[in-house]
Design an enzyme around this catalytic site. Sequence first.
Site, PDB file in Angstrom:
ATOM      1  N   SER A   1       0.830 -35.718  86.446  1.00  0.00           N
ATOM      2  CA  SER A   1       0.048 -34.404  86.339  1.00  0.00           C
ATOM      3  C   SER A   1      -1.067 -33.840  86.552  1.00  0.00           C
ATOM      4  CB  SER A   1      -0.608 -33.837  84.745  1.00  0.00           C
ATOM      5  OG  SER A   1      -0.930 -32.964  84.270  1.00  0.00           O
ATOM      6  N   ASN A   2      -1.888 -33.185  86.930  1.00  0.00           N
ATOM      7  CA  ASN A   2      -3.012 -33.015  87.815  1.00  0.00           C
ATOM      8  C   ASN A   2      -4.244 -32.103  86.894  1.00  0.00           C
ATOM      9  OD1 ASN A   2      -2.847 -29.841  87.449  1.00  0.00           O
ATOM     10  ND2 ASN A   2      -1.198 -29.910  87.719  1.00  0.00           N
ATOM     11  N   PRO A   3      -5.406 -32.044  87.124  1.00  0.00           N
ATOM     12  CA  PRO A   3      -6.538 -32.216  86.286  1.00  0.00           C
ATOM     13  C   PRO A   3      -5.968 -30.081  85.833  1.00  0.00           C
ATOM     14  CG  PRO A   3      -7.251 -32.761  88.330  1.00  0.00           C
ATOM     15  CD  PRO A   3      -5.829 -32.159  88.471  1.00  0.00           C
ATOM     16  N   ALA A   4      -5.941 -30.015  86.191  1.00  0.00           N
ATOM     17  CA  ALA A   4      -5.924 -27.936  85.773  1.00  0.00           C
ATOM     18  C   ALA A   4      -6.514 -28.259  84.157  1.00  0.00           C
ATOM     19  CB  ALA A   4      -4.570 -27.057  86.036  1.00  0.00           C
TER      20      ALA A   4
ATOM     21  N   ALA B   1      -1.120 -24.417  87.279  1.00  0.00           N
ATOM     22  CA  ALA B   1      -0.989 -25.457  88.272  1.00  0.00           C
ATOM     23  C   ALA B   1       0.417 -26.554  88.113  1.00  0.00           C
ATOM     24  CB  ALA B   1      -1.846 -26.622  88.430  1.00  0.00           C
TER      25      ALA B   1
END
Length: 212
Positions: A21-24, A88
């Site tokens: 995942s990503n930190p959006a 994102a």
Amino acid sequence: MKILITAGPTREYIDPVRFISNPATGTLGYFIAKKAKEEGHSVVIVSGPCDMPELKGVERIQIESALQMKHEVEKMFPEMDVLVMTAAVSDWRPAKKFPEKLKLKKSWTLKLVPNPDILKSVSKKKKKEQIIVGFALESNNVLENAKRKLVDKKLDILVANTVENFGKFPGRGEIFVLYSDGRIKNCTGFSKKVLASFLLKEIEQFQQRKLR
Ligand code: CTP
């Protein structure tokens, strides 16, 4: 207007308990949704996992993966006047999701496959009066890459910003808003709240111009 907004990150599962995942945070998408609702628009938000609270009067559809997001967006887009893709979306997902929790105590290689580009596939079905707003995060050549994405993805408006803004928006990075008619507005330094209000106003003006 009927406005569809995507927000937050996606999760691409490796096994039942691990994902890419990503930190959006979803903040900008939710700010746009809140403002749009206050202005009297009908708003649906397709949201990846994030801590943003549900908004009164805004329909929220919660998804995890890029494929789930694509499914929901494609289903609703034909009924919408506007799509704002702040999400994102993970560019890749594991080639397979292991059904059991992995117990590997050695090095191993995870194969990733590309996720479909939601904006690109939706914009192929775009009607003339519909408006699509996309985002771009760039490490370098911001304007050059942004102009290419605007055309490639047939967008009406593209918000381009640089990785220096990542995690501390607005950071030291530049923010540009590009329009399909060739205009470019420098929005460097705008907070997410200010950018959300600005974009909504721009979308409303764009819609009025299209209806003329
Ligand atoms: N996006 C999308 N589907 C994807 C990936 C991204 O619809 N699979 C959308 C995002 O919501 C965003 C825009 O595309 O509005 C731009 O995402 P970005 O990651 O900057 O660009 P990419 O087109 O993925 O190109 P690259 O990562 O190569 O810069």
